[in-house]
Scaffold this motif. Sequence first.
Motif: not given
Length: 176
Positions: A47-52, A58-65
């Motif tokens: 829900m948050s990744v596109n707000d970063i 953002h890349a860290l969020y994608v990796e975590a996802i």
Amino acid sequence: MNRLKHIEVGGIEVTSKHTPEHLAWHETLEIHELTAYQSNNLINFKMSVNDIKDTKLHALYVEAIKSIEKNLKELLQYYPEAPQCYHNRAVGVDMTAFYAGQLLGFAKTSVRSYAIAITETATPRLRETLTRQLNHAIMLHAKVFNFMYERGLYPAYDLNQLLANDVKNANTALSL
């Protein structure tokens, strides 16, 4: 007759005297905790990744996802080996369980974090402050748990339903 079984775990050979028919209760509950925690955070991250806006974050969020999705898929493979059977029930999308679970996870983590911080505290006044805050965190946890339990969102005494909820939440998180 027990036969010795040799398996490799993390590069180390382990000898087992038996092949269990199902997971042990305690490990089933640990898998439940990991699945519930990661499912709630996966929903939050998605829900948050596109707000970063920061590209590295953002890349860290994608990796975590991606990592959490992989973890959940692996953990879900163990659910059929749980001590009792469960049935997945189709339920409409209501985010109350997610938000309550997120708050419960926060409360649990707060209790653990305060307990650890207190063991590192040398200053009496700070220890008193942290102890007071720990007690508030414990009370918040109890209130959130009771909220969830009363609404059937956390069936703590029904292992089958608890595991079924994990599967539903993990699949919801994976499908987003």
